[in-house]
Design a protein around this motif. Sequence first.
Motif, PDB file in Angstrom:
ATOM      1  N   ASN A 273      40.204  70.158   8.718  1.00 43.79           N
ATOM      2  CA  ASN A 273      39.388  68.945   8.821  1.00 43.79           C
ATOM      3  C   ASN A 273      40.202  67.648   8.689  1.00 43.79           C
ATOM      4  OD1 ASN A 273      36.830  68.011   9.423  1.00 43.79           O
ATOM      5  ND2 ASN A 273      36.275  67.672   7.281  1.00 43.79           N
ATOM      6  N   SER A 277      42.142  69.151  16.068  1.00 43.48           N
ATOM      7  CA  SER A 277      41.499  69.351  17.372  1.00 43.48           C
ATOM      8  C   SER A 277      41.223  68.018  18.057  1.00 43.48           C
ATOM      9  CB  SER A 277      40.202  70.147  17.204  1.00 43.48           C
ATOM     10  OG  SER A 277      40.459  71.434  16.677  1.00 43.48           O
ATOM     11  N   SER A 278      40.872  67.001  17.263  1.00 47.56           N
ATOM     12  CA  SER A 278      40.666  65.674  17.848  1.00 47.56           C
ATOM     13  C   SER A 278      41.965  65.139  18.443  1.00 47.56           C
ATOM     14  CB  SER A 278      40.146  64.700  16.782  1.00 47.56           C
ATOM     15  OG  SER A 278      38.894  65.120  16.280  1.00 47.56           O
ATOM     16  N   ILE A 290      36.962  72.441  20.297  1.00 42.01           N
ATOM     17  CA  ILE A 290      35.706  72.070  19.632  1.00 42.01           C
ATOM     18  C   ILE A 290      36.023  71.224  18.408  1.00 42.01           C
ATOM     19  CG2 ILE A 290      33.695  72.953  18.387  1.00 42.01           C
ATOM     20  CD1 ILE A 290      33.878  75.465  20.115  1.00 42.01           C
ATOM     21  N   VAL A 291      35.329  70.112  18.280  1.00 42.59           N
ATOM     22  CA  VAL A 291      35.503  69.213  17.140  1.00 42.59           C
ATOM     23  C   VAL A 291      34.227  69.240  16.307  1.00 42.59           C
ATOM     24  CG1 VAL A 291      35.862  66.826  16.412  1.00 42.59           C
ATOM     25  CG2 VAL A 291      37.129  67.751  18.368  1.00 42.59           C
ATOM     26  N   SER A 292      34.385  69.469  15.004  1.00 45.14           N
ATOM     27  CA  SER A 292      33.233  69.557  14.113  1.00 45.14           C
ATOM     28  C   SER A 292      33.627  69.061  12.736  1.00 45.14           C
ATOM     29  CB  SER A 292      32.734  71.010  14.029  1.00 45.14           C
ATOM     30  OG  SER A 292      31.820  71.171  12.967  1.00 45.14           O
ATOM     31  N   PRO A 293      32.700  68.425  11.989  1.00 48.90           N
ATOM     32  CA  PRO A 293      33.007  68.017  10.617  1.00 48.90           C
ATOM     33  C   PRO A 293      33.108  69.189   9.657  1.00 48.90           C
ATOM     34  CG  PRO A 293      30.716  67.545  11.146  1.00 48.90           C
ATOM     35  CD  PRO A 293      31.350  67.975  12.407  1.00 48.90           C
ATOM     36  N   VAL A 294      32.732  70.373  10.104  1.00 51.95           N
ATOM     37  CA  VAL A 294      32.796  71.558   9.249  1.00 51.95           C
ATOM     38  C   VAL A 294      34.228  72.052   9.195  1.00 51.95           C
ATOM     39  CG1 VAL A 294      31.991  73.921   8.899  1.00 51.95           C
ATOM     40  CG2 VAL A 294      30.436  72.184   9.844  1.00 51.95           C
ATOM     41  N   THR A 297      36.647  75.093  11.566  1.00 56.45           N
ATOM     42  CA  THR A 297      36.023  75.362  12.871  1.00 56.45           C
ATOM     43  C   THR A 297      36.988  76.100  13.803  1.00 56.45           C
ATOM     44  OG1 THR A 297      34.624  73.403  12.670  1.00 56.45           O
ATOM     45  CG2 THR A 297      34.944  74.308  14.876  1.00 56.45           C
ATOM     46  N   THR A 298      38.238  75.654  13.842  1.00 56.13           N
ATOM     47  CA  THR A 298      39.214  76.290  14.725  1.00 56.13           C
ATOM     48  C   THR A 298      39.682  77.600  14.105  1.00 56.13           C
ATOM     49  OG1 THR A 298      39.960  74.126  15.516  1.00 56.13           O
ATOM     50  CG2 THR A 298      41.428  76.000  15.894  1.00 56.13           C
ATOM     51  N   LYS A 413      39.776  58.506  16.482  1.00 54.71           N
ATOM     52  CA  LYS A 413      38.454  57.975  16.820  1.00 54.71           C
ATOM     53  C   LYS A 413      38.564  56.729  17.676  1.00 54.71           C
ATOM     54  CE  LYS A 413      34.121  56.483  14.645  1.00 54.71           C
ATOM     55  NZ  LYS A 413      33.418  56.302  13.349  1.00 54.71           N
TER      56      LYS A 413
END
Length: 508
Positions: A273, A277-278, A290-294, A297-298, A413
Motif C-alpha cells: 500500500n 501498482s500506481s 489493479i489499484v486498491s486502498p486494501v 492487493t497485488t 496521484k
Amino acid sequence: MGGCASLHPLCPIWGGVDRGPPHPCTPSPGCLPCRRWAQRPCSAAWGDTIFALSSGHGRCGVAVIRTSGPGSRGALQSLTGRPELPPPRVLALRRIRDPATAEPLDRGLVVWFPGPQSFTGEDCAELHVHGGPAVVSGVLRALGCLPGLRPAEPGEFTRRAFRRGKLDLTAAEGLGDLIRAETEAQRRQALRQMEGELGQLYQRWSETLTQALAHLEAYIDFSEDDNVEEEVLSQVDATVRALEQEIGAHLRDGRRGELLRGGVRAVIAGPPNVGKSSLLNLLCQRPAAIVSPVAGTTRDVVEVALNVGGYPLVLSDTAGLRDATDPVEQEGVSRARDRLRQADLVLAVLDAAAVPAEPAGLGAALGSLLPPTTTPCILVLNKADLLGGDGGPLRDACTRGDPLPPAALLSCKTGEGLDRLLELLAQQLARLCGDPLAGSPSLTQSRHGLHLGDCVAALARYGRERRRDLGLAAEQLRLARRHLGRITGHVGAEDVLDIIFRDFCVGK
C-alpha cells in the motif's frame, strides 16, 4: 579455385561436415559429400528456388515478394510475360500475370538481382505489388505453381546468405535483432552488429590466434632445421597473454549488449500500500495493474515493456514485502523476492508521509526493506501530495546523494516529480546499457559469452601446458580458435598451413 572434392574437407564454414555443398564452389557430381547432399530427402535441397512475402502480413500499400535461387530468372520472365529482364538492381514497371492462365494479377515494380551481387549470393528477384491480401495471395499462388519453386522456410533467405559467405553468424543475429528492435538504442546496436563490426572483432582475434598457432606449430615441426628462430616462442606467449586479457575485458562489460538487446529488468519493490501498482500505471500510462486502498492487493507479478529514453525497460510490479499469513499472499511475496534477486534495477518505493526526512533515517528505512545488494537502485518516495507544504526537508534529503541511492519525490496521484523519476531512470539505463555507438561493439548473445569463456579458459590452459609440452599447448590454441570460429561460423584448418608457408617459407 580448387576442385569441389579438395575444398570440401577444409571448408571454413562447413568444416568437413556433410551439411551442404562446399563454400564458395558450386556442387560437383564428382564430390561424394555433394552427391550425398543432393540425394538427401529434404525439401531444402541446395539449388531449390524459394519465394516468400518479405514485407509484413496484412493489408498495406506495398508488399514485397522475394525469390532466391536459379529459377528466379525464369520466374520473373514467366510472371511478367517478357523474355527480357530489367537492368540489374533497377526498378521497372511491369504487368504481373498468372503464367498458367495469363490473367492479370497486378501492375507493380520488379527488380532483378543477379548473383552473386544479391543478399543471398544467388539470383534473386523482387516483386513490389499492391499490398491487398488478394493480390499477395494471387502472386504467391502463381509462384508456387512454377516448377522448381517452393515457399521458403523461416529464416531460409538469411541461411542462404550465410552459406554463400555474404554474412557471418553474428551479422545474421544482428539482422534478426534489427528486425525485432523496438527502441533507438536497440536499433543502433543491431545495425552495428549487422554491418559486421562484432564479427570483424571476433575475426581479428581468430586471425591473431591462427597466426600464433601457425608459428607455434612451425617451431615444433621445423626448429631442428634452423628454419624457425627461438624467439618465436616468446612472441607466441606474448600474443596469447594479450589476447586473453582483451577477450576477458570484452566479457567483463557488465552484460551491456545483452541488457540492451533483451531489456533491463526493473522491479518495483516496497511495503504494501505504498503505491507500487500506481507507479507502474503511471509509467506505462494505462491501468496495467489493479489499484486498491486494501493492502496486499497485488499477489502475482505484473510485467510491462517500456521505452525510456530510447532504452528498453521490462518493468515488474510485485507484491508488498511483509510477513504475510495468507498462503496466496505468501506465494506473492516469495515471487517478489525471487524477482528482486534476478533484477538488473530496483525501484524501491516508500511512503513519503511515513519516513524520516533526514538521509540517515531514509537509509535505515531502505535498508530494512531491501537486503544489501550491488543491484542499482532508485528510491521513489511516493504520496508527496500528502506532505502539503512540509516536503522541503524530504526533497533536500533526496538531492544529497550518499549514503542514499538516486531518489525522487513523487506523487502518482498528481504526477508531480515524474520528470525527475524519468530522468533518473534514463541515467541508470544509459549506465547499464552503455552507448551502442561508442567503443568496441558489445557482447549481445549468451551464445557468444559461452564460447568466449571457453576460449579464455583454453588460453589460460595454454600457459600451463606451455611449460610441460608444446604439443599440448598447441592443442589448447586450436581449441580456443575453434570456439572463436563457432561464434562467427568460420571454422577451418587451411588458414594455419597458409600462414606457416607464408611467414616461414619452409622448403623454399
